[in-house]
Structure formats: structure tokens, C-alpha cells
Design a protein around this motif. Sequence first.
Motif, PDB file in Angstrom:
ATOM      1  N   TRP A  25       0.826  -1.198   0.000  1.00  0.00           N
ATOM      2  CA  TRP A  25       0.000   0.000   0.000  1.00  0.00           C
ATOM      3  C   TRP A  25       0.864   1.252   0.000  1.00  0.00           C
ATOM      4  O   TRP A  25       1.902   1.296   0.640  1.00  0.00           O
ATOM      5  CB  TRP A  25      -0.886   0.016   1.237  1.00  0.00           C
ATOM      6  CG  TRP A  25      -1.954  -1.025   1.230  1.00  0.00           C
ATOM      7  CD1 TRP A  25      -1.834  -2.333   1.613  1.00  0.00           C
ATOM      8  CD2 TRP A  25      -3.307  -0.850   0.831  1.00  0.00           C
ATOM      9  NE1 TRP A  25      -3.032  -2.977   1.466  1.00  0.00           N
ATOM     10  CE2 TRP A  25      -3.958  -2.090   0.991  1.00  0.00           C
ATOM     11  CE3 TRP A  25      -4.036   0.234   0.353  1.00  0.00           C
ATOM     12  CZ2 TRP A  25      -5.303  -2.263   0.691  1.00  0.00           C
ATOM     13  CZ3 TRP A  25      -5.379   0.054   0.060  1.00  0.00           C
ATOM     14  CH2 TRP A  25      -6.003  -1.189   0.224  1.00  0.00           C
ATOM     15  N   THR A  39      -3.527   3.613  -0.652  1.00  0.00           N
ATOM     16  CA  THR A  39      -3.967   3.236  -1.998  1.00  0.00           C
ATOM     17  C   THR A  39      -3.105   2.086  -2.505  1.00  0.00           C
ATOM     18  O   THR A  39      -1.963   1.927  -2.096  1.00  0.00           O
ATOM     19  CB  THR A  39      -3.855   4.417  -2.987  1.00  0.00           C
ATOM     20  OG1 THR A  39      -2.485   4.807  -3.094  1.00  0.00           O
ATOM     21  CG2 THR A  39      -4.699   5.598  -2.558  1.00  0.00           C
ATOM     22  N   GLN A  40      -3.686   1.297  -3.383  1.00  0.00           N
ATOM     23  CA  GLN A  40      -2.944   0.257  -4.091  1.00  0.00           C
ATOM     24  C   GLN A  40      -3.566   0.088  -5.460  1.00  0.00           C
ATOM     25  O   GLN A  40      -4.737   0.387  -5.653  1.00  0.00           O
ATOM     26  CB  GLN A  40      -2.915  -1.068  -3.319  1.00  0.00           C
ATOM     27  CG  GLN A  40      -4.232  -1.782  -3.215  1.00  0.00           C
ATOM     28  CD  GLN A  40      -4.083  -3.127  -2.530  1.00  0.00           C
ATOM     29  OE1 GLN A  40      -3.007  -3.671  -2.437  1.00  0.00           O
ATOM     30  NE2 GLN A  40      -5.174  -3.662  -2.044  1.00  0.00           N
ATOM     31  N   THR A  41      -2.770  -0.367  -6.405  1.00  0.00           N
ATOM     32  CA  THR A  41      -3.299  -0.566  -7.745  1.00  0.00           C
ATOM     33  C   THR A  41      -4.072  -1.879  -7.803  1.00  0.00           C
ATOM     34  O   THR A  41      -3.830  -2.788  -7.008  1.00  0.00           O
ATOM     35  CB  THR A  41      -2.177  -0.597  -8.795  1.00  0.00           C
ATOM     36  OG1 THR A  41      -1.360  -1.736  -8.533  1.00  0.00           O
ATOM     37  CG2 THR A  41      -1.347   0.676  -8.764  1.00  0.00           C
ATOM     38  N   THR A  42      -4.981  -1.973  -8.744  1.00  0.00           N
ATOM     39  CA  THR A  42      -5.755  -3.194  -8.925  1.00  0.00           C
ATOM     40  C   THR A  42      -4.835  -4.366  -9.217  1.00  0.00           C
ATOM     41  O   THR A  42      -5.040  -5.458  -8.739  1.00  0.00           O
ATOM     42  CB  THR A  42      -6.786  -3.031 -10.049  1.00  0.00           C
ATOM     43  OG1 THR A  42      -7.602  -1.906  -9.744  1.00  0.00           O
ATOM     44  CG2 THR A  42      -7.647  -4.253 -10.189  1.00  0.00           C
ATOM     45  N   ARG A  43      -3.768  -4.125  -9.991  1.00  0.00           N
ATOM     46  CA  ARG A  43      -2.823  -5.194 -10.308  1.00  0.00           C
ATOM     47  C   ARG A  43      -2.257  -5.789  -9.024  1.00  0.00           C
ATOM     48  O   ARG A  43      -2.123  -6.991  -8.891  1.00  0.00           O
ATOM     49  CB  ARG A  43      -1.696  -4.653 -11.183  1.00  0.00           C
ATOM     50  CG  ARG A  43      -0.752  -5.734 -11.660  1.00  0.00           C
ATOM     51  CD  ARG A  43       0.420  -5.156 -12.452  1.00  0.00           C
ATOM     52  NE  ARG A  43       1.508  -4.847 -11.537  1.00  0.00           N
ATOM     53  CZ  ARG A  43       1.907  -3.635 -11.160  1.00  0.00           C
ATOM     54  NH1 ARG A  43       1.300  -2.576 -11.633  1.00  0.00           N
ATOM     55  NH2 ARG A  43       2.896  -3.458 -10.336  1.00  0.00           N
ATOM     56  N   ARG A  44      -1.946  -4.955  -8.060  1.00  0.00           N
ATOM     57  CA  ARG A  44      -1.402  -5.439  -6.801  1.00  0.00           C
ATOM     58  C   ARG A  44      -2.459  -6.113  -5.932  1.00  0.00           C
ATOM     59  O   ARG A  44      -2.133  -6.798  -4.996  1.00  0.00           O
ATOM     60  CB  ARG A  44      -0.799  -4.280  -6.010  1.00  0.00           C
ATOM     61  CG  ARG A  44       0.482  -3.777  -6.595  1.00  0.00           C
ATOM     62  CD  ARG A  44       1.066  -2.735  -5.711  1.00  0.00           C
ATOM     63  NE  ARG A  44       2.315  -2.252  -6.241  1.00  0.00           N
ATOM     64  CZ  ARG A  44       2.977  -1.247  -5.764  1.00  0.00           C
ATOM     65  NH1 ARG A  44       2.496  -0.593  -4.734  1.00  0.00           N
ATOM     66  NH2 ARG A  44       4.103  -0.878  -6.290  1.00  0.00           N
ATOM     67  N   ALA A  45      -3.700  -5.917  -6.247  1.00  0.00           N
ATOM     68  CA  ALA A  45      -4.773  -6.498  -5.453  1.00  0.00           C
ATOM     69  C   ALA A  45      -5.110  -7.913  -5.906  1.00  0.00           C
ATOM     70  O   ALA A  45      -6.139  -8.446  -5.568  1.00  0.00           O
ATOM     71  CB  ALA A  45      -6.015  -5.615  -5.519  1.00  0.00           C
ATOM     72  N   VAL A  56     -12.493  -6.015  -3.992  1.00  0.00           N
ATOM     73  CA  VAL A  56     -11.102  -5.623  -4.149  1.00  0.00           C
ATOM     74  C   VAL A  56     -10.997  -4.184  -3.685  1.00  0.00           C
ATOM     75  O   VAL A  56     -11.615  -3.285  -4.245  1.00  0.00           O
ATOM     76  CB  VAL A  56     -10.637  -5.751  -5.617  1.00  0.00           C
ATOM     77  CG1 VAL A  56      -9.215  -5.235  -5.762  1.00  0.00           C
ATOM     78  CG2 VAL A  56     -10.736  -7.188  -6.064  1.00  0.00           C
ATOM     79  N   CYS A  57     -10.248  -3.969  -2.640  1.00  0.00           N
ATOM     80  CA  CYS A  57     -10.124  -2.644  -2.062  1.00  0.00           C
ATOM     81  C   CYS A  57      -8.864  -1.976  -2.587  1.00  0.00           C
ATOM     82  O   CYS A  57      -7.775  -2.537  -2.486  1.00  0.00           O
ATOM     83  CB  CYS A  57     -10.077  -2.766  -0.542  1.00  0.00           C
ATOM     84  SG  CYS A  57     -10.175  -1.174   0.246  1.00  0.00           S
ATOM     85  N   THR A  58      -9.009  -0.796  -3.177  1.00  0.00           N
ATOM     86  CA  THR A  58      -7.854  -0.094  -3.718  1.00  0.00           C
ATOM     87  C   THR A  58      -7.606   1.246  -3.042  1.00  0.00           C
ATOM     88  O   THR A  58      -6.591   1.868  -3.290  1.00  0.00           O
ATOM     89  CB  THR A  58      -8.014   0.136  -5.229  1.00  0.00           C
ATOM     90  OG1 THR A  58      -9.199   0.898  -5.456  1.00  0.00           O
ATOM     91  CG2 THR A  58      -8.067  -1.181  -5.981  1.00  0.00           C
ATOM     92  N   GLU A  59      -8.523   1.702  -2.185  1.00  0.00           N
ATOM     93  CA  GLU A  59      -8.344   2.971  -1.490  1.00  0.00           C
ATOM     94  C   GLU A  59      -9.061   2.942  -0.153  1.00  0.00           C
ATOM     95  O   GLU A  59     -10.191   2.490  -0.049  1.00  0.00           O
ATOM     96  CB  GLU A  59      -8.904   4.117  -2.339  1.00  0.00           C
ATOM     97  CG  GLU A  59      -8.723   5.471  -1.708  1.00  0.00           C
ATOM     98  CD  GLU A  59      -9.274   6.580  -2.581  1.00  0.00           C
ATOM     99  OE1 GLU A  59     -10.152   7.308  -2.096  1.00  0.00           O
ATOM    100  OE2 GLU A  59      -8.848   6.705  -3.738  1.00  0.00           O
TER     101      GLU A  59
END
Length: 83
Positions: A25, A39-45, A56-59
Motif C-alpha cells: 500500500w 492506496t494500491q493498484t488493482t494489479r497489486r490487489a 477488491v479494495c484499492t483505497e
Amino acid sequence: MCARQASPHDNEAEKAALRDEFPRWSIIYTTDTGRWWATQTTRRARLDGRLLGARVCTELDADTADGLRAKLREVAEDEAGAR
């Protein structure tokens, strides 16, 4: 009685601790709002090419570093259960 505001040094230490605990994150503290963000990118999720569960949590955001830490831990638990 007023709540003590964290110093910039305290905020940097909290950011470093959150980044160490949650390396996937990006951790942000905004001085103008006094809020914390992760925040994290969708790819990292993704794990093994699959989405992590239904959500899928990105923020995330919170009023305090501890509040953000609690939300990040909840997401980490959800992700671990999706494996």
C-alpha cells in the motif's frame, strides 16, 4: 481541552510504520485535511492472477493513523481468506 496535534515528525514515523506493516500500500497523510489515506493498484490487489474475493479494495481513508491501520488489517484479513 484540545486534542494534541501530531508533529510532522510523528506523522512521518507513523507513515513509515504503516509502510513497513503494509508494503503493498502507498500511505499518504494530507496536512490540509489532516486525513490518512492508503492506496494500491488493482494489479497489486491480485493473488495468483485471481481477484481477492468479491471485494477488491484499492483505497482507504481514516481520520487517524490508528484508524487507517485498523482498516488495512481488516482488508489484509479479507485477502488472506480469499487465498
